[in-house]
Scaffold this active site. Structure first.
Site, short mmCIF file in Angstrom:
data_model
loop_
_atom_site.label_atom_id
_atom_site.label_comp_id
_atom_site.label_asym_id
_atom_site.label_seq_id
_atom_site.Cartn_x
_atom_site.Cartn_y
_atom_site.Cartn_z
CD GLU A 69 -11.00 -0.73 10.83
OE1 GLU A 69 -9.95 -0.20 11.19
OE2 GLU A 69 -12.02 -0.09 10.56
C1 TNX Z 1 -9.77 2.32 8.15
S1 TNX Z 1 -9.69 1.29 5.41
C2 TNX Z 1 -11.02 1.88 7.74
C3 TNX Z 1 -12.12 2.86 7.60
C4 TNX Z 1 -11.70 4.23 8.03
C5 TNX Z 1 -10.32 4.52 7.49
C6 TNX Z 1 -9.86 5.92 7.78
C7 TNX Z 1 -10.74 0.37 5.98
C8 TNX Z 1 -11.08 -0.78 5.18
N1 TNX Z 1 -11.26 0.65 7.19
O1 TNX Z 1 -13.25 2.44 8.32
O2 TNX Z 1 -12.61 5.16 7.55
O3 TNX Z 1 -9.41 3.62 8.07
O4 TNX Z 1 -8.69 6.22 7.09
#
Ligand code: TNX
Length: 500
Positions: free
Chosen positions: A312
């Site tokens: 992200e």
């Molecule tokens: C997505 S999974 C994210 C996390 C969040 C999570 C919550 C991932 C690699 N990134 O930053 O905590 O969803 O479920």
């Protein structure tokens, strides 16, 4: 006569009776081979444990577990005719059982556990813990080995901070299910949780809060050593994660010069990411990344992996992001660690050894398939099956549901080699069950989300696919409850499981 119980559908039954196959049908993850025999072994105050050379530490573990469960305190004895034998057979054992397998033979007056490594013996001891009914073990033979080399759990200590004692408790419970990797998500927008030499504000400023605005916290080098040593005593390796180049709100709050515009958006105490980014075009960023990854590697001596995050990174262009991933994986490799990154990093040109962790099943990710086709190994943590922070049902008192609800049956209902269509089975290194902690305020919250679903993911990672059967699995899960009650694990009494 001996009866094979694999494939049969039998409930765990108490008390044990002669040649009761059901009594051996209580182990999670399901062992590779089980044969029941007539009779039972009964532990008494006179029972002793003998360890072959090198097996003494696991013998001491077994003695402590037996005492915890039965109140009886078997002595670890020098005498080779002790009733319980732990045998380390580095070369002479069964090579098909690999480095983590074991053979357990239980007879009316003896228990013999054999393995090529102390990790294998320790896994066998977990089987013994689960097989105990009162002070009795059903006679029979179990031969066992894992399907995948990588069987991980992840704890997010950034969104909410957990004491060393709580982290150890989480490790301890996971060991019961033969998990061998402990991934520690140490940094995120809401907190930077470990000390980096030369960068004191990462912890003095960047660790001072958490989701909801609590006091947060961080681990000193000594704290991390305590965690790493404890994990090692449970035959688990710690994988430290520094999440970069996004999810760095806490680091940028502590050192705004890490961002291109020199501005922070912190302190971050909300659930939603701030979308700060490290400045990927600045040389000083890579000096920081090098120092921070070295500190994480130094804190985990002898470890194989280091997780560099990579999820992200919304604030960056793809070109900026790919350049950051390419440089950072080299820095990690320079500290003698195999880089792991979240699957997004598959857009970059990867080192041959860099491992991707697959999590987001909603987005088509052709680059993951392409990387796998070129030899990149994958850890499977599909959010809609393996994410322990997803609520099992609507309205559950803790957890999120962006990947949908994940009841126990769904946590169990997947296969790592088919969950991402188009990859070769040989691309799969293993599985992981992440626990993100935006809503998880304490150990009890964590356990309520992890049990009984963590054992389901552990079984997906360990057991042969031909043993996969929800009806039988749910009964074996139910058989774990007395042990969880004894250990004080705050599990969720899912209505899907036939608790006794
Ligand atoms: C997505 S999974 C994210 C996390 C969040 C999570 C919550 C991932 C690699 N990134 O930053 O905590 O969803 O479920």
């Amino acid at each position: 006569p001996p009866a094979s119980t694999n494939g049969s559908s039998s409930a765990p039954s108490v008390p044990l009776s002669p040649a009761d196959p059901a009594a051996l049908e209580r182990v999670v993850p399901e062992p590779a081979g089980i044969t029941a025999a007539a009779g039972t072994f009964t532990l008494t105050s006179a029972t002793a444990i003998h360890a072959s050379s090198g097996a003494e530490p696991v013998a001491a573990d077994l003695a402590a577990y037996l005492k915890q469960q039965t109140g009886l305190a078997p002595a670890v004895s020098q005498s080779p005719d002790a009733a319980i034998q732990l045998v380390l057979q580095p070369s002479g054992g069964d090579p098909s059982l690999g480095t983590e397998g074991y053979t357990l033979v239980i007879g009316p007056s003896s228990v013999k556990l054999t393995a090529a490594t102390d990790a294998g013996l320790f896994h066998g001891v977990q089987t013994v813990r689960q097989l105990l009914v009162g002070a009795k073990l059903q006679d029979g033979t179990i031969t066992d080995h894992p399907r995948f080399a990588y069987r991980g759990v992840m704890l997010d200590v950034a969104r909410h901070f957990y004491s060393v004692a709580d982290v150890k408790a989480y490790i301890d419970a996971a060991a019961l299910y033969k998990v061998n990797e402990f991934h520690l998500h140490l940094t995120d927008d809401q907190g930077w949780r470990f000390a980096v030499p030369g960068w004191p504000k990462l912890t003095s400023v960047g660790a001072a809060t958490q989701v909801g605005g609590g006091v947060g916290g961080s681990y000193s080098a000594a704290d991390l050593k305590e965690i790493v040593d404890y994990a090692a005593s449970r035959y688990m390796t710690v994988i430290p994660e520094i999440d970069m180049p996004g999810h760095v709100g806490a680091a940028v709050y502590a050192y705004p010069s890490l961002a291109c515009d020199g501005r922070h958006h912190g302190p971050v105490t909300s659930v939603s990411p701030a979308y700060d980014s490290l400045c990927t075009s600045s040389e000083s960023t890579y000096r920081f990344v090098d120092t921070a990854t070295k500190a994480a590697a130094d804190a985990t001596p002898g470890a194989t992996y280091l997780h560099m995050g990579g999820d992200e990174a919304q604030a960056l262009s793809l070109t900026q992001y790919n350049a950051f991933v390419a440089k950072t994986q080299n820095l990690v490799a320079g500290h003698d660690r195999t880089p792991i990154a979240w699957a997004e990093a598959g857009t970059a040109t990867l080192l041959p050894q860099t491992v991707l962790e697959y999590w987001n099943t909603a987005q088509p990710q052709p680059y993951v398939l392409q990387a796998a086709a070129k030899g990149t190994k994958l850890i499977m943590a599909p959010g809609n099956h393996a994410y322990l922070d997803q609520q099992p049902v609507a309205g559950f008192r803790v957890g999120l549901h962006w990947a949908g609800y994940v009841p126990v049956s769904k946590a169990y209902d997947w296969d790592p080699v088919t969950v991402l269509p188009g990859i070769a089975p040989s691309a799969v290194l293993g599985v992981e069950a992440p626990l993100w902690s935006e809503t998880v305020k304490n150990l009890a919250d964590a356990e309520t989300l992890a049990y009984p679903r963590l054992p389901a993911i552990a079984e997906i990672g360990w057991s042969a696919p031909n043993t996969h059967d929800w009806q039988r699995f749910s009964k074996r899960l139910a058989a774990q409850a007395p042990l969880w009650d004894k250990l004080g694990i705050a599990y969720y009494k899912s209505p899907e499981v036939p608790w006794g």
